[in-house]
Design a protein around this motif. Structure first.
Motif, PDB file in Angstrom:
ATOM      1  N   TYR A   6       0.656  -1.251  -0.059  1.00  0.00           N
ATOM      2  CA  TYR A   6       0.244   0.017  -0.077  1.00  0.00           C
ATOM      3  C   TYR A   6       0.779   1.445  -0.063  1.00  0.00           C
ATOM      4  O   TYR A   6       0.222   2.531  -0.276  1.00  0.00           O
ATOM      5  CB  TYR A   6      -1.093   0.169   1.159  1.00  0.00           C
ATOM      6  N   THR A   9       0.646   3.377  -3.425  1.00  0.00           N
ATOM      7  CA  THR A   9      -0.376   4.166  -3.837  1.00  0.00           C
ATOM      8  C   THR A   9      -0.201   5.365  -3.588  1.00  0.00           C
ATOM      9  O   THR A   9       0.590   6.074  -3.142  1.00  0.00           O
ATOM     10  CB  THR A   9      -1.594   4.074  -2.665  1.00  0.00           C
ATOM     11  N   ASP A  41       0.844   1.292   7.453  1.00  0.00           N
ATOM     12  CA  ASP A  41       0.751  -0.201   6.847  1.00  0.00           C
ATOM     13  C   ASP A  41      -0.318  -0.898   7.527  1.00  0.00           C
ATOM     14  O   ASP A  41      -1.056  -1.391   6.935  1.00  0.00           O
ATOM     15  CB  ASP A  41       2.050  -1.098   6.820  1.00  0.00           C
ATOM     16  N   ILE A  44      -3.853   0.843   7.040  1.00  0.00           N
ATOM     17  CA  ILE A  44      -4.317   0.537   5.858  1.00  0.00           C
ATOM     18  C   ILE A  44      -5.011  -1.058   5.582  1.00  0.00           C
ATOM     19  O   ILE A  44      -6.071  -1.151   5.128  1.00  0.00           O
ATOM     20  CB  ILE A  44      -3.474   0.885   4.589  1.00  0.00           C
ATOM     21  N   ASN A  45      -4.165  -1.903   5.995  1.00  0.00           N
ATOM     22  CA  ASN A  45      -4.516  -3.321   5.682  1.00  0.00           C
ATOM     23  C   ASN A  45      -5.741  -3.465   6.600  1.00  0.00           C
ATOM     24  O   ASN A  45      -6.747  -4.211   6.328  1.00  0.00           O
ATOM     25  CB  ASN A  45      -3.296  -4.174   6.177  1.00  0.00           C
TER      26      ASN A  45
END
Length: 108
Positions: A6, A9, A41, A44-45
């Motif tokens: 991510y 992005t 990280d 987002i996950n």
């Protein structure tokens, strides 16, 4: 680490650029910037796994595929994506898929 997917992005790149500027101006340490990226990280996950409920159906001609380090990579040609009422066609698409649950268990 699958979390880091991510970071490529728009949001991830903007965060990294902002952190780099703060490091250059000596407003934060590199260690703090790394900590911020690791939290990004994880957030987002977690957000994608718990909040996104849309389903997308896709089909196309499989050009190549690979499985390496628990990550699948597919390249499709003449792909078609269908999400509820919207249908999108693309000439070529690369899909990278990994199991975020495996990585989350290792870092927690």
């Amino acid at each position: 680490m699958s979390y880091q997917l991510y970071r490529n992005t728009t949001l991830g790149n903007s965060l990294q650029e902002s952190l780099d500027e703060l490091i250059q101006s000596q407003q934060i340490t590199p260690q703090l910037a790394l900590r911020v990226l690791l939290e990004f990280d994880k957030a987002i996950n977690l957000g994608l796994s718990s909040r996104v409920r849309n389903r997308v159906v896709f089909r196309g001609d499989l050009n190549t595929y690979r499985f390496c380090d628990n990550v699948w990579t597919f390249v499709l040609k003449n792909a078609e994506f269908t999400d509820c009422m919207l249908k999108t066609k693309v000439d070529k698409v690369k899909i990278v898929a990994c199991d975020g649950r495996t990585a989350a268990g290792k870092d927690d």
